[in-house]
Design a protein around this motif. Structure first.
Motif, PDB file in Angstrom:
ATOM      1  N   ARG A  97     -61.786  13.962  -6.049  1.00  0.00           N
ATOM      2  CA  ARG A  97     -61.349  12.556  -5.986  1.00  0.00           C
ATOM      3  C   ARG A  97     -60.136  12.373  -5.085  1.00  0.00           C
ATOM      4  O   ARG A  97     -59.889  11.255  -4.603  1.00  0.00           O
ATOM      5  N   ALA A 151     -65.044   8.303 -13.600  1.00  0.00           N
ATOM      6  CA  ALA A 151     -64.390   7.882 -12.360  1.00  0.00           C
ATOM      7  C   ALA A 151     -65.298   8.097 -11.150  1.00  0.00           C
ATOM      8  O   ALA A 151     -65.372   7.238 -10.250  1.00  0.00           O
ATOM      9  N   ARG A 161     -68.314   5.568 -11.077  1.00  0.00           N
ATOM     10  CA  ARG A 161     -67.865   4.220 -10.657  1.00  0.00           C
ATOM     11  C   ARG A 161     -67.626   4.184  -9.166  1.00  0.00           C
ATOM     12  O   ARG A 161     -68.008   3.220  -8.487  1.00  0.00           O
ATOM     13  N   TRP A 162     -66.981   5.201  -8.631  1.00  0.00           N
ATOM     14  CA  TRP A 162     -66.705   5.230  -7.191  1.00  0.00           C
ATOM     15  C   TRP A 162     -68.004   5.271  -6.397  1.00  0.00           C
ATOM     16  O   TRP A 162     -68.167   4.548  -5.417  1.00  0.00           O
ATOM     17  N   TRP A 178     -64.024   8.668   2.773  1.00  0.00           N
ATOM     18  CA  TRP A 178     -63.358   9.876   2.308  1.00  0.00           C
ATOM     19  C   TRP A 178     -62.723  10.595   3.487  1.00  0.00           C
ATOM     20  O   TRP A 178     -63.018  10.323   4.654  1.00  0.00           O
ATOM     21  N   LYS A 196     -68.462   1.660  -4.891  1.00  0.00           N
ATOM     22  CA  LYS A 196     -67.755   1.697  -3.614  1.00  0.00           C
ATOM     23  C   LYS A 196     -68.561   2.375  -2.503  1.00  0.00           C
ATOM     24  O   LYS A 196     -68.839   1.778  -1.464  1.00  0.00           O
ATOM     25  N   ALA A 247     -62.103   1.668   0.504  1.00  0.00           N
ATOM     26  CA  ALA A 247     -62.792   2.323  -0.602  1.00  0.00           C
ATOM     27  C   ALA A 247     -64.240   2.608  -0.243  1.00  0.00           C
ATOM     28  O   ALA A 247     -64.928   1.758   0.337  1.00  0.00           O
ATOM     29  N   GLY A 248     -64.693   3.791  -0.593  1.00  0.00           N
ATOM     30  CA  GLY A 248     -66.048   4.209  -0.283  1.00  0.00           C
ATOM     31  C   GLY A 248     -66.131   5.208   0.860  1.00  0.00           C
ATOM     32  O   GLY A 248     -67.184   5.804   1.094  1.00  0.00           O
ATOM     33  N   PHE A 294     -60.968  10.879  -1.772  1.00  0.00           N
ATOM     34  CA  PHE A 294     -61.391   9.481  -1.746  1.00  0.00           C
ATOM     35  C   PHE A 294     -60.211   8.514  -1.662  1.00  0.00           C
ATOM     36  O   PHE A 294     -60.406   7.292  -1.728  1.00  0.00           O
ATOM     37  N   GLU A 295     -59.009   9.031  -1.492  1.00  0.00           N
ATOM     38  CA  GLU A 295     -57.809   8.192  -1.398  1.00  0.00           C
ATOM     39  C   GLU A 295     -57.662   7.697   0.033  1.00  0.00           C
ATOM     40  O   GLU A 295     -56.870   8.190   0.824  1.00  0.00           O
TER      41      GLU A 295
END
Length: 401
Positions: free
Chosen positions: A349, A21, A24-25, A360, A29, A357-358, A352-353
């Motif tokens: 993580r 996860a 990928r982020w 924080w 992102k 996206a990308g 990062f919501e």
């Protein structure tokens, strides 16, 4: 350590899930966003902050941020970020700014410059020098303008030794000397010196690493609690008043990781117990039981001081427990460390919501709710370093998971 409850033969899969996860982020992102909106293509350097809608917040450029972004893009390419040409261009972009605008003609670096390179804070700042050296060592190790960068790093080191060396150990914060002296920039100097060692330069870096390690064990770390303090007088005794009582859980984890790196490089297993105790202090006294996030501050008696949770301590918690897992004395200890690293990664993580996206959140409050604020580019160094360590660990051990 509650995260170890229910450990079973599948414990490693939790770490692999978090690794997947986070990679990928980062690759899909964060790096595309910051390599676009976070770069000043006209004046040079990198922007310090992006608002939560992704808009640029322009301002002066700190040497430490320029250095951190050089590390981010060089490390991303080394980890396999597919846009290697973009990464190489960004490393060169950062090196141009660092060497051309942040490095003074006499050797030290300016702490803060304007976007056009005019010095705004020319006074010596040990923290900025630590990161300049770290970025240059990392860039040279990964093959970026190696000879030029090595020469610049040696010049900076020479200026520091000539102008700001502490008479006992470590470095001054200013000349004439001022208090407090601080452990934090010395922690990052150890990180930088180890980077130069790993790069293969034999110009006295190992001796400097050893000096910082000795200073940490003899002065920074409280022999009664095993925790590392932040602020000191000129004799390297804890500073008077409240400042001498401050500890940061994130630094317990970060020092633990660095001391384990040093100990492995030197074959010094006698340092393992000190590093393990630092991780224990961070975990036992510096993690919010309700949110399972590392908090911002504790006191010298190890009671909670600030129960908010910034992003960066979560990354250091990951790194520390991965290093502990590698040096675990038995299978149970290894499982505990891996499960705690996975828990810390899940916690990371949560930051990062965001709507875009990308980006924080820099801070979650003591209930785990986001505190409204721009995303700081400097945090990408912490994130990338933690993901690098996680990626290395999973790749090395996945066949044994």
């Amino acid at each position: 350590m509650s995260a170890a409850n229910g450990a079973n033969k599948h414990y490693f899969s939790a770490l692999e899930t978090e690794h997947s996860a986070l990679i990928r982020w980062l690759f899909d992102k964060a790096l595309p966003l910051w390599s676009d909106r976070g770069v000043d293509a006209n004046a040079g350097g990198f922007y310090e902050e992006l608002a939560q809608d992704g808009s640029v917040i322009n301002g002066p450029r700190r040497t430490r941020l320029v250095a951190r972004q050089i590390f981010v893009f060089a490390t991303a390419a080394d980890m396999g970020w597919q846009d290697t040409r973009t990464a190489d261009n960004l490393v060169n972009h950062g090196l141009d700014f660092l060497l051309g605008k942040c490095l003074s003609g006499s050797g030290p670096v300016f702490s803060v410059v304007s976007s056009n390179g005019a010095p705004l804070k020319p006074d010596f700042d040990l923290y900025d020098h630590a990161f300049a050296l770290f970025a240059l060592g990392n860039a040279a190790r990964l093959g970026h303008r190696r000879q030029e960068v090595i020469a610049a790093g040696r010049t900076i080191k020479g200026a520091m030794l000539a102008g700001w060396k502490h008479p006992v150990a470590g470095f001054e914060e200013a000349i004439p000397p001022r208090e407090p002296l601080n452990s934090n920039p010395h922690m990052h100097l150890l990180e930088a010196f180890l980077e130069w060692e790993q790069m293969g330069d034999n110009d006295g870096w190992a001796e400097l690493s050893d000096e910082i390690e000795s200073l940490a064990l003899s002065r920074f770390i409280d022999p009664e609690t095993g925790g590392v303090r932040e602020h000191f007088d000129h004799n390297w005794c804890p500073a008077s008043g409240e400042s001498g009582q401050l500890l940061e859980p994130g630094h317990q984890f970060e020092w633990s990781w660095l001391l384990l790196r040093w100990a492995v490089a030197r074959g010094r297993s006698d340092t393992f117990s000190t590093a393990r105790r630092l991780a224990e202090v961070g975990e036992k006294y510096g993690v919010n039981e309700a949110t399972r996030l590392a908090i911002d501050g504790i006191w010298a008696d190890l009671s909670a001081r600030d129960r908010r949770s910034r992003l960066w301590p979560q990354t250091e918690r990951i790194k520390s427990h991965l290093a502990m897992a590698d040096l675990a004395e038995n299978e149970e200890s290894k499982q505990i460390s891996i499960l705690l690293a996975a828990e810390a990664a899940r916690g990371l993580r949560r930051y990062f919501e965001t709507d875009l996206a990308g980006l924080w959140h820099e801070t979650l409050d003591e209930m785990g709710r986001p505190v409204s604020a721009p995303a700081k580019a400097s945090s990408l160094y912490h994130i990338t370093c933690a993901i690098r360590e996680l990626d290395s660990y999973v790749r090395q051990h996945s066949s044994h998971g």
